[in-house]
Enzyme design. Sequence first.
Site, PDB file in Angstrom:
ATOM      1  CG  HIS A  75     -48.307 -23.234   0.173  1.00  0.00           C
ATOM      2  ND1 HIS A  75     -49.148 -22.343  -0.531  1.00  0.00           N
ATOM      3  CD2 HIS A  75     -48.026 -24.131  -0.563  1.00  0.00           C
ATOM      4  CE1 HIS A  75     -49.114 -23.119  -1.862  1.00  0.00           C
ATOM      5  NE2 HIS A  75     -48.505 -24.061  -1.816  1.00  0.00           N
ATOM      6  CD  GLU A 129     -43.253 -26.282   5.931  1.00  0.00           C
ATOM      7  OE1 GLU A 129     -42.352 -26.976   5.908  1.00  0.00           O
ATOM      8  OE2 GLU A 129     -43.707 -25.486   4.736  1.00  0.00           O
ATOM      9  CD  GLU A 133     -41.783 -28.433  -0.061  1.00  0.00           C
ATOM     10  OE1 GLU A 133     -41.647 -27.482   0.834  1.00  0.00           O
ATOM     11  OE2 GLU A 133     -42.256 -28.402  -1.049  1.00  0.00           O
ATOM     12  NE  ARG A 140     -46.525 -30.976  -8.050  1.00  0.00           N
ATOM     13  CZ  ARG A 140     -47.395 -30.559  -7.118  1.00  0.00           C
ATOM     14  NH1 ARG A 140     -47.125 -29.855  -6.436  1.00  0.00           N
ATOM     15  NH2 ARG A 140     -48.690 -31.078  -7.219  1.00  0.00           N
ATOM     16  CG  HIS A 183     -42.810 -30.533  -3.981  1.00  0.00           C
ATOM     17  ND1 HIS A 183     -44.164 -30.075  -3.861  1.00  0.00           N
ATOM     18  CD2 HIS A 183     -42.901 -31.952  -3.854  1.00  0.00           C
ATOM     19  CE1 HIS A 183     -44.887 -30.958  -3.954  1.00  0.00           C
ATOM     20  NE2 HIS A 183     -44.285 -32.364  -3.915  1.00  0.00           N
ATOM     21  CG  HIS A 202     -41.913 -21.672  -8.772  1.00  0.00           C
ATOM     22  ND1 HIS A 202     -42.488 -22.622  -9.402  1.00  0.00           N
ATOM     23  CD2 HIS A 202     -42.619 -21.805  -7.318  1.00  0.00           C
ATOM     24  CE1 HIS A 202     -43.695 -23.270  -8.480  1.00  0.00           C
ATOM     25  NE2 HIS A 202     -43.582 -22.726  -7.667  1.00  0.00           N
ATOM     26  CB  THR A 241     -48.653 -28.245  -1.958  1.00  0.00           C
ATOM     27  OG1 THR A 241     -47.588 -28.576  -2.666  1.00  0.00           O
ATOM     28  CG2 THR A 241     -49.267 -29.531  -0.955  1.00  0.00           C
ATOM     29  CG  ASN A 272     -39.830 -24.395  -2.557  1.00  0.00           C
ATOM     30  OD1 ASN A 272     -39.499 -24.377  -3.858  1.00  0.00           O
ATOM     31  ND2 ASN A 272     -40.615 -25.237  -2.002  1.00  0.00           N
ATOM     32  NE  ARG A 324     -46.647 -29.865 -11.379  1.00  0.00           N
ATOM     33  CZ  ARG A 324     -48.025 -29.583 -11.007  1.00  0.00           C
ATOM     34  NH1 ARG A 324     -48.082 -28.481 -10.396  1.00  0.00           N
ATOM     35  NH2 ARG A 324     -48.779 -30.520 -10.850  1.00  0.00           N
TER      36      ARG A 324
HETATM   37  N1  PXP Z   1     -43.884 -25.565   2.290  1.00  0.00           N
HETATM   38  C1  PXP Z   1     -44.393 -26.555   1.832  1.00  0.00           C
HETATM   39  C2  PXP Z   1     -44.645 -27.987   2.386  1.00  0.00           C
HETATM   40  C3  PXP Z   1     -44.633 -26.425   0.249  1.00  0.00           C
HETATM   41  O1  PXP Z   1     -45.122 -27.689  -0.358  1.00  0.00           O
HETATM   42  C4  PXP Z   1     -44.584 -25.299  -0.262  1.00  0.00           C
HETATM   43  C5  PXP Z   1     -44.785 -25.280  -1.804  1.00  0.00           C
HETATM   44  O2  PXP Z   1     -43.845 -26.071  -2.335  1.00  0.00           O
HETATM   45  C6  PXP Z   1     -43.829 -24.236   0.369  1.00  0.00           C
HETATM   46  C7  PXP Z   1     -43.440 -24.408   1.847  1.00  0.00           C
HETATM   47  C8  PXP Z   1     -43.584 -22.909  -0.090  1.00  0.00           C
HETATM   48  O3  PXP Z   1     -44.565 -22.349  -0.738  1.00  0.00           O
HETATM   49  P1  PXP Z   1     -44.467 -20.919  -1.447  1.00  0.00           P
HETATM   50  O4  PXP Z   1     -43.728 -21.383  -2.816  1.00  0.00           O
HETATM   51  O5  PXP Z   1     -45.964 -20.535  -1.925  1.00  0.00           O
HETATM   52  O6  PXP Z   1     -43.761 -20.198  -0.876  1.00  0.00           O
END
Ligand code: PXP
Length: 251
Positions: free
Chosen positions: A199, A156, A75, A47, A45, A12, A106, A9, A51
Amino acid sequence: MNRLRLGVNIDHVATIRNARDVSYPDPMRAAIIALEAGADGVTAHLREDRRHISDTDIVRLSAMLRERGQPLNLEMAVTSEMLDIALKHRPHAVCLVPERREERTTEGGLDVAQGHNWIAPFVTKLRDAGSRVSLFVGADPHQIEAASRTGAQVVELHTGAYCDAVREGDRNAAETLLIALGQAAAQAERLGLEVHAGHGIDYETVAPVAAIPQVAELNIGHFLVGEAIFTGLAAAVVEMRRRMDEARRAA
Ligand code: PXP
């Protein structure tokens, strides 16, 4: 045991870029580095408040991944605005997540049990467009059961609470939450759902989650982007992959 897939992901990377009105660091560049280091796909994601990931990021990522033949996991919240965007890009996978403007990330899973009549038509439209649909849910038997009734192909499992308990050193809570994740994964598989998890996962928490045999894919972002500051993104992805594979072999 089957090989576990890793979705990286890159949200960030966009968070850092958006701290200033500039075009770097570029999430596309991060996506390519992650894929070349062993990620199986890219997760982003979009959003509602934009952001981090922007609409332009999704256009560029979608085109780049299609050309490379590698999957984009989009996402998104269960809103008609996001549905239109997903139907335009037809990503390989869509993960439906709950979204509240005031949250920092989330915070929980979707309430599929309450929201069936709202969520199920989204699942149908996204499936009809060719996307694999995943619902982000907590390790709760009612939610897993409800997810299977929407027609989604994947759940998930939200690993945030487990990862928080490990980081806080609350061993009892961590053990209980890990057992619940394992039970939810087994239930989902019995119902014919593919199981993903994500997550809050870091180097410490990845092994116990990767050892859950039904889990087919992990989606990891924040920790990898943070670790990239110190070791580089490629090295962080390689190390995460190594830990996933080792846990899988040992399980
Ligand atoms: N899976 C989902 C569905 C999420 O919403 C997120 C965060 O955007 C992640 C995985 C990844 O989480 P993290 O950034 O904490 O590794």
